[in-house]
Each structure stands twice: as structure tokens, then as C-alpha cells.
Scaffold this active site. Structure first.
Site, PDB file in Angstrom:
ATOM      1  N   HIS A   1      14.284  18.686  -8.486  1.00  0.00           N
ATOM      2  CA  HIS A   1      14.022  18.243  -7.110  1.00  0.00           C
ATOM      3  C   HIS A   1      12.541  18.373  -6.787  1.00  0.00           C
ATOM      4  O   HIS A   1      11.869  19.273  -7.294  1.00  0.00           O
ATOM      5  CB  HIS A   1      14.806  19.093  -6.109  1.00  0.00           C
ATOM      6  CG  HIS A   1      16.213  18.635  -5.901  1.00  0.00           C
ATOM      7  ND1 HIS A   1      16.952  18.990  -4.794  1.00  0.00           N
ATOM      8  CD2 HIS A   1      17.018  17.852  -6.644  1.00  0.00           C
ATOM      9  CE1 HIS A   1      18.151  18.445  -4.862  1.00  0.00           C
ATOM     10  NE2 HIS A   1      18.212  17.753  -5.991  1.00  0.00           N
TER      11      HIS A   1
ATOM     12  N   GLU B   1      18.234  11.099  -4.756  1.00  0.00           N
ATOM     13  CA  GLU B   1      18.324  11.195  -3.303  1.00  0.00           C
ATOM     14  C   GLU B   1      16.983  10.804  -2.705  1.00  0.00           C
ATOM     15  O   GLU B   1      15.926  11.102  -3.266  1.00  0.00           O
ATOM     16  CB  GLU B   1      18.663  12.626  -2.855  1.00  0.00           C
ATOM     17  CG  GLU B   1      19.905  13.230  -3.483  1.00  0.00           C
ATOM     18  CD  GLU B   1      19.617  13.945  -4.797  1.00  0.00           C
ATOM     19  OE1 GLU B   1      18.419  14.223  -5.091  1.00  0.00           O
ATOM     20  OE2 GLU B   1      20.576  14.207  -5.535  1.00  0.00           O
TER      21      GLU B   1
END
Length: 316
Positions: free
Chosen positions: A38, A107
Site C-alpha cells: 500500500h 484501490e
């Protein structure tokens, strides 16, 4: 045979702490660790998000037997497939057969940072399919020129390659992604006991391993465990597409304002009892998962690993 792993939660722990947790997992006999890729944590309370490729390099030096999976990278926006191919080849070389690369469509939280438009899900799947093909070409060691619909590569060649290319395991939460995992991947990556997705993957010809994360919050005090899960990992209760489409940490913090403490207590095992954790693992195995890894919300070295060895592992 089922393999058991431990999550290295990049969002909750500093890079050096992640290395310490991996060493502790190896010492405890876990088969593998899975580390998230991430750019941001989900919410500010989590507090971390180190660069995964640097951490994997440190893991290759600090450990000697435990397998390492990336769970998962999005190789279509934040980093071009050429750079992902280079990074994964180097990591696979350092880990000498202990490396698995999980990939998915990502995402917006992590991928919007370069200013590119966030594509809809069907287009991201198309991009992922092309990106996997580009990476596999580069892993041959040949000079690659590729002019595709989404990506361009010009005269790129990777010189440091592992003896065997690492597996590419494709993340899927829907039917089309499960099909792509069967067609283009070496395995399926999901969350929880998603028998519906696993069945589609198998029906479409997928014969690779299935990786799945189970989140939990162990503590000797159940109320403290629920409080910590609610404070640190509330986004687990967000429905539908929100986790894919919300753009910023601030947006997630707004969204989790609607999550109730009782929802967290009901959505994952919390507290000192091994029974709910054993049950969730057995459900996953019965659904077809053969790589089960546990995400302890909080530091796994503060009691959870001992709990796993003494009270959970013997029951499986």
C-alpha cells in the site's frame, strides 16, 4: 497440505517492526508471511505504510526458510509493469524460491497518487491481464518491446533473474476476476472462506493454490480486543465498492464513522478464545483454501504467536 501464515500489516507497523514480526513467525514455525503493498494506510490510526519492496529485501536477509508473499500489488497504475517485473525478479532472486507475487486491480486509495484517472473495475481487469503478460515476457530475460492497449515497453531487458519465475497469484472477489485468475494466474488470492469465488476459479480451470487472509483480534481481554479492532481496523466492515473507490485516508475516516462497535465484534473473532479462530480456519480450509494466513490486529509478537502455538495450532 494446508500451509499457515501470518500477515505483515504494512499499515499497522513500521518497516523494522515488520522484519521483527517475520523473524518471530519463522521461529514459531509459520510456513509463510504475507505483506501488503500500500501507499497509504486505510485510516490515520494505523499510522504506517512502508515501501514494500525495500521491506522484502530486508526480509530476504533476516529470514532463511519462511516463504514471503506480496498480498497484493496493483501493477497497473502506481508502478508500471516494467518496474514491477524488475522489483519482483530481484526479490525472487534474493529469496531463492521463497517468493510469491499476489496481484490485483487495487484501490483508488493507493493508485490515484500519480494523478491518473481511476478506471472502472472491468477496465482495471483488462489492464491487469495485459500487465501480467508484460511481466512474464520480461521474466524471460529477453529484450522486450510491447505496444499494447494500455502499456508500452521499449527495449527493456532484466538481467538479474531467479532460476525459476515466481508464481503470480491473482486476487479475486468477483466472477470475472476469478476467471482471470484461472486464465492468467498461478493461483487465487482472496479474503475469508469465499467458496463461491473458489468454485468459479476451479470451474474455469484454475488448479493453483488458494491464498486467503482471516482477520482477528486476539487479546486476553475480549472487550479490549473489540476496542482495538474497532479503533485500528474499522474499514473491514465497509460494504461493497467503497474500499476500492474511496480516494483518501480522510474519506475512509469519514466512511468508518458509520461503523458500529458491535459490527466489528460480529465480523471477526475477538478475544482470548481459540474456538472462533479455529472455526474460521476450518471453514476456509473446507471452502478450498490451502494457504491460510492470519491477520492479528495489533502486534502479533505481544502474545498472539504464543497463543497460536499453544492453543490454536494443536487443534488444527
Amino acid at each position: 497440505m494446508t500451509k499457515y501464515g501470518l500477515t505483515l500489516s504494512s499499515e499497522e507497523h513500521s518497516p523494522s517492526a515488520l522484519v521483527d514480526i517475520a523473524v518471530a513467525a519463522e521461529d514459531a514455525g509459520f510456513d509463510f508471511v504475507s505483506i501488503s503493498d500500500h501507499f497509504h494506510p486505510w485510516i490515520g490510526e494505523q499510522g504506517h505504510s512502508g515501501f514494500v519492496w525495500a521491506v522484502v529485501g530486508a526480509l530476504s536477509s533476516a529470514t532463511s526458510t519462511i516463504e514471503v508473499g506480496i498480498g497484493v500489488s496493483c501493477p497497473i497504475m502506481r508502478m508500471h509493469p516494467v518496474i514491477n517485473a524488475h522489483a519482483t525478479a530481484t526479490c525472487a532472486t534474493l529469496l531463492e524460491g521463497r517468493f510469491t507475487w499476489g496481484v490485483g486491480t487495487g484501490e483508488a486509495l493507493n493508485e490515484h497518487v500519480t494523478g491518473e484517472r481511476w478506471p472502472p473495475a472491468d477496465l482495471r481487469l483488462e489492464m491487469l491481464d495485459e500487465a501480467i503478460g508484460v511481466v512474464r515476457k520480461l521474466w524471460t530475460g529477453e529484450s522486450v518491446t510491447h505496444r499494447g492497449k494500455h502499456f508500452t515497453v521499449e527495449d527493456a531487458r532484466i538481467f538479474d533473474l531467479p532460476q525459476e519465475p515466481p508464481p503470480i497469484v491473482v486476487s479475486a472477489f468477483g466472477e470475472e476476476a476469478a476467471r482471470l485468475a484461472a486464465e492468467a494466474g498461478d493461483g487465487l488470492w482472496t479474503t475469508g472462506p469465499r467458496k463461491d469465488i473458489i468454485d468459479i476459479y476451479r470451474a474455469e480451470g484454475g488448479d493453483g493454490p488458494v491464498w486467503s487472509q482471516l482477520s482477528l483480534c486476539w487479546d486476553r481481554d475480549r472487550e479490549k480486543a473489540i476496542d482495538r479492532a474497532y479503533r485500528v481496523w474499522p474499514q473491514t466492515a465497509l460494504p461493497g465498492q467503497l474500499s476500492q473507490d474511496l480516494r483518501t485516508v480522510f474519506h475512509f475516516e469519514q466512511a468508518v464513522g458509520s461503523v458500529k462497535r458491535d459490527e466489528i465484534a460480529e465480523s471477526l473473532p475477538c478475544g482470548p478464545e481459540p474456538g472462533p479462530i479455529v472455526d474460521s480456519i476450518e471453514q476456509a480450509v473446507d471452502a478450498g483454501v490451502d494457504h491460510v494466513y492470519l491477520h492479528q490486529i495489533g502486534d502479533p509478537t505481544e502474545g498472539f504467536i504464543d497463543f497460536w502455538l499453544d492453543e490454536v495450532r494443536p487443534k488444527l
